[in-house]
Scaffold this active site. Structure first.
Site: not given
Length: 276
Positions: A99, A123
């Protein structure tokens, strides 16, 4: 070629599995019920006899990770490491989906694949730890960072905006976060090409070309859908505070622009969904 896709029933995994079957490849899709990647024993029991394993399993609830970082770490870092280790043991080529959140979002130019990680959210920290563990365990692995994914087979921003368009006359959408909307159906062939071309292990960026804000993205969704884009008005991140900090600019650089512009691809996606 025999493929295993963890997270194979998610939005990206579903498109990847469909593409592989269209190609005539042998592919097995597993979810957490069939293979809990948090368990090294479970991964060893599952990952046998495959040429390629694509790890698309992940904790993706960005805000929830702020209060459940250990649980997110168990999947995004420990789980990724388990898949990398077993892939190395069995000789399978590994692809890991990562990501833009591994970067801090403060850059004034697109992030190169070798740019230092500096995540700001829980995250992002867990995904960055997973990248590090994979590189330490299986240097031959392909780590593919992507961003702002949307697709037919799961909840996503595009579907949310389409729903809200039917519920509200106007929408306020954040205009100070910049990224690259990317269709999962475009990411799938990019991943396959990396494997079939036998690209060297390391970091790759799989996103559409160009960049926009969430507001700009929404206005384009409205325009292509035949709605008035002026119904969408800009606002700032501070107007919609969230538990997890978002990167202000997370545009990813890539030398091989094979996906196409984000405007072209959202138009293709909306046309394809309309035909279904």
């Amino acid at each position: 070629m025999r493929w295993l896709v963890t997270g194979g029933r998610g939005m990206f995994g579903t498109d990847l599995v469909a593409l592989l079957r269209e190609r005539g490849d042998d592919v097995v899709a597993v979810g957490s019920a069939e293979c809990d990647i948090r368990s090294l024993e479970a991964v060893r029991a599952t990952l046998r006899g495959f040429d390629v394993v694509v790890n698309a399993a992940a904790w993706t609830a960005v805000d929830d990770a702020e209060t459940h970082e250990a649980e997110a770490f168990a999947i995004n870092a420990t789980g990724a490491r388990n898949v990398a280790l077993v892939a190395a043991e069995t000789g399978a080529r590994m692809v890991h989906i990562s990501t833009d959140y591994v970067f801090d979002g403060t850059a004034t130019a697109p992030y190169r694949p070798d740019h230092p990680q500096n995540p700001r959210s829980a995250y992002g920290r867990t995904k960055a730890a997973g990248e590090w563990a994979i590189r330490a365990t299986n240097p031959d692995a392909l780590i593919v960072r992507t961003a702002w994914l949307y697709g037919e087979h799961g909840p996503n921003f595009v579907k949310t905006m389409q729903r809200l368009a039917g519920e509200h006359d106007t929408l306020n959408v954040v205009d100070d976060q910049i990224g690259q909307p990317t269709w999962t159906k475009d990411l799938a062939p990019y991943v396959v090409e990396l494997v079939t071309a036998d690209r060297p292990g390391g970091y790759y960026h799989g996103t559409s070309e160009g960049a926009t804000s969430w507001c700009g993205f929404t206005r384009e969704i409205f325009r292509v859908s035949g709605w008035d884009p002026d119904r969408v008005t800009p606002c700032t991140t501070s107007d919609f505070p969230r538990p997890a900090p978002r990167p202000a600019s997370s545009v990813l650089a890539h030398d091989d622009d094979v996906i196409g512009s984000w405007e072209q691809r959202i138009a293709a996606y909306l046309a394809a969904v309309e035909r279904v």
